[in-house]
Scaffold this motif. Structure first.
Motif, PDB file in Angstrom:
ATOM      1  N   ALA A 185       9.007   3.124   3.859  1.00 27.14           N
ATOM      2  CA  ALA A 185       8.302   4.281   4.416  1.00 27.14           C
ATOM      3  C   ALA A 185       9.203   5.515   4.415  1.00 27.14           C
ATOM      4  O   ALA A 185       8.777   6.603   4.015  1.00 27.14           O
ATOM      5  CB  ALA A 185       7.807   3.964   5.819  1.00 27.14           C
ATOM      6  N   ALA A 186      10.437   5.354   4.853  1.00 26.94           N
ATOM      7  CA  ALA A 186      11.368   6.478   4.920  1.00 26.94           C
ATOM      8  C   ALA A 186      11.694   7.015   3.528  1.00 26.94           C
ATOM      9  O   ALA A 186      11.672   8.228   3.301  1.00 26.94           O
ATOM     10  CB  ALA A 186      12.646   6.068   5.645  1.00 26.94           C
ATOM     11  N   ILE A 187      11.985   6.134   2.598  1.00 33.30           N
ATOM     12  CA  ILE A 187      12.347   6.553   1.240  1.00 33.30           C
ATOM     13  C   ILE A 187      11.167   7.252   0.559  1.00 33.30           C
ATOM     14  O   ILE A 187      11.343   8.270  -0.113  1.00 33.30           O
ATOM     15  CB  ILE A 187      12.803   5.342   0.395  1.00 33.30           C
ATOM     16  N   ALA A 188       9.965   6.702   0.742  1.00 33.44           N
ATOM     17  CA  ALA A 188       8.774   7.249   0.085  1.00 33.44           C
ATOM     18  C   ALA A 188       8.185   8.453   0.807  1.00 33.44           C
ATOM     19  O   ALA A 188       7.308   9.133   0.270  1.00 33.44           O
ATOM     20  CB  ALA A 188       7.715   6.155  -0.054  1.00 33.44           C
ATOM     21  N   GLY A 189       8.640   8.706   2.029  1.00 34.92           N
ATOM     22  CA  GLY A 189       8.096   9.817   2.798  1.00 34.92           C
ATOM     23  C   GLY A 189       6.693   9.541   3.304  1.00 34.92           C
ATOM     24  O   GLY A 189       5.863  10.449   3.390  1.00 34.92           O
ATOM     25  N   LEU A 190       6.431   8.282   3.653  1.00 38.46           N
ATOM     26  CA  LEU A 190       5.113   7.859   4.125  1.00 38.46           C
ATOM     27  C   LEU A 190       5.209   7.362   5.558  1.00 38.46           C
ATOM     28  O   LEU A 190       6.293   6.986   6.016  1.00 38.46           O
ATOM     29  CB  LEU A 190       4.579   6.718   3.247  1.00 38.46           C
ATOM     30  N   SER A 191       4.077   7.326   6.237  1.00 40.17           N
ATOM     31  CA  SER A 191       4.056   6.694   7.555  1.00 40.17           C
ATOM     32  C   SER A 191       4.211   5.188   7.350  1.00 40.17           C
ATOM     33  O   SER A 191       3.947   4.658   6.262  1.00 40.17           O
ATOM     34  CB  SER A 191       2.742   6.987   8.277  1.00 40.17           C
ATOM     35  N   ARG A 192       4.632   4.495   8.388  1.00 39.89           N
ATOM     36  CA  ARG A 192       4.763   3.031   8.291  1.00 39.89           C
ATOM     37  C   ARG A 192       3.415   2.388   7.985  1.00 39.89           C
ATOM     38  O   ARG A 192       3.337   1.442   7.207  1.00 39.89           O
ATOM     39  CB  ARG A 192       5.343   2.455   9.583  1.00 39.89           C
TER      40      ARG A 192
END
Length: 66
Positions: free
Chosen positions: A35-42
């Protein structure tokens, strides 16, 4: 993720962001890392990963995805 044009499909962009995140070293990541790497919510990353696992584009091993 910015909308580039009327033909932009955000779900596909999120899917590719997830795949790209899985390709970063060390090669296996937790849901939170993806999530952090992709810039997405969990929640979004979880749905993307679940779909990729079902489609056999990635594997789940406990709490890790690769």
């Amino acid at each position: 993720m910015a909308k580039e044009s009327d033909g932009f499909v955000r779900a596909i962009a999120r899917g590719f962001a997830t795949v790209e995140a899985l390709g970063k070293p060390p090669g296996r990541h937790t849901l939170s890392e993806v999530a952090a790497i992709a810039g997405l919510s969990r929640a979004t990353a979880r749905r993307m990963l679940a779909t990729l696992v079902v489609m056999k584009y990635c594997e789940a091993d406990g709490r890790y995805f690769s």
